[in-house]
Design a protein around this motif. Structure first.
Motif, PDB file in Angstrom:
ATOM      1  N   GLU A  15      41.704  27.417  41.072  1.00  0.00           N
ATOM      2  CA  GLU A  15      40.265  27.687  41.217  1.00  0.00           C
ATOM      3  C   GLU A  15      40.026  28.701  42.336  1.00  0.00           C
ATOM      4  O   GLU A  15      39.254  29.656  42.171  1.00  0.00           O
ATOM      5  N   ARG A  18      41.158  32.111  41.077  1.00  0.00           N
ATOM      6  CA  ARG A  18      40.178  32.686  40.137  1.00  0.00           C
ATOM      7  C   ARG A  18      38.944  33.198  40.866  1.00  0.00           C
ATOM      8  O   ARG A  18      38.392  34.240  40.521  1.00  0.00           O
ATOM      9  N   ASP A  19      38.515  32.454  41.892  1.00  0.00           N
ATOM     10  CA  ASP A  19      37.300  32.824  42.622  1.00  0.00           C
ATOM     11  C   ASP A  19      37.514  33.976  43.600  1.00  0.00           C
ATOM     12  O   ASP A  19      36.546  34.522  44.122  1.00  0.00           O
ATOM     13  N   ARG A  25      41.275  36.401  36.520  1.00  0.00           N
ATOM     14  CA  ARG A  25      41.487  35.674  35.256  1.00  0.00           C
ATOM     15  C   ARG A  25      42.090  36.621  34.217  1.00  0.00           C
ATOM     16  O   ARG A  25      43.033  36.273  33.509  1.00  0.00           O
ATOM     17  N   TYR A  28      45.818  37.546  35.110  1.00  0.00           N
ATOM     18  CA  TYR A  28      46.810  36.497  34.881  1.00  0.00           C
ATOM     19  C   TYR A  28      46.834  35.968  33.450  1.00  0.00           C
ATOM     20  O   TYR A  28      47.614  35.081  33.135  1.00  0.00           O
ATOM     21  N   THR A  29      46.009  36.536  32.577  1.00  0.00           N
ATOM     22  CA  THR A  29      46.110  36.192  31.149  1.00  0.00           C
ATOM     23  C   THR A  29      46.519  37.397  30.311  1.00  0.00           C
ATOM     24  O   THR A  29      46.808  37.245  29.127  1.00  0.00           O
ATOM     25  N   ILE A  69      46.235  30.332  34.547  1.00  0.00           N
ATOM     26  CA  ILE A  69      45.118  30.658  35.431  1.00  0.00           C
ATOM     27  C   ILE A  69      43.850  29.873  35.072  1.00  0.00           C
ATOM     28  O   ILE A  69      42.993  29.635  35.911  1.00  0.00           O
ATOM     29  N   ASN A  70      43.755  29.420  33.822  1.00  0.00           N
ATOM     30  CA  ASN A  70      42.567  28.686  33.387  1.00  0.00           C
ATOM     31  C   ASN A  70      42.575  27.216  33.778  1.00  0.00           C
ATOM     32  O   ASN A  70      41.591  26.523  33.579  1.00  0.00           O
TER      33      ASN A  70
END
Length: 108
Positions: A15, A18-19, A25, A28-29, A69-70
């Protein structure tokens, strides 16, 4: 329960990552999932690499939970398989590794 604390710690770390920036996001995807695994493994040495040729994605399994990452999830696609960093090497070599694995499956 130690496993649930680890999961909370990993979820919190992801988290925060991501922030940090809106593009993380996507990074990393769309090509950076392997490097995310290396980051997670540097913090949680028990981290295991799981790879799926299609969609070409790495998940990291820590204490039975798969992460990218999710966040965390209990399972990955059936065609995902455990691998080692040594087996996969750098991402530009993955296609050859997966072709060799397919050949091995056909012979078995």
């Amino acid at each position: 329960m130690p496993g649930s604390q680890v999961r909370r710690d990993v979820e919190r770390f992801l988290e925060l990552l991501r922030d940090t920036h809106p593009s993380f996001r996507t990074i990393y995807t769309e090509g950076g999932c392997y490097h995310l695994h290396l980051i997670l493994r540097s913090i949680w040495p028990q981290a295991e690499l799981w790879y799926a040729f299609c969609p070409g994605h790495v998940w990291t399994r820590i204490d039975g939970v798969f992460f990218d990452i999710n966040g965390g999830r209990r399972s990955v696609p059936d065609y995902a398989m455990p691998a080692t960093v040594k087996e996969l090497g750098q991402p530009h070599r993955w296609k050859g590794w997966m072709l060799a694995m397919d050949d091995a499956k056909r012979v078995a």
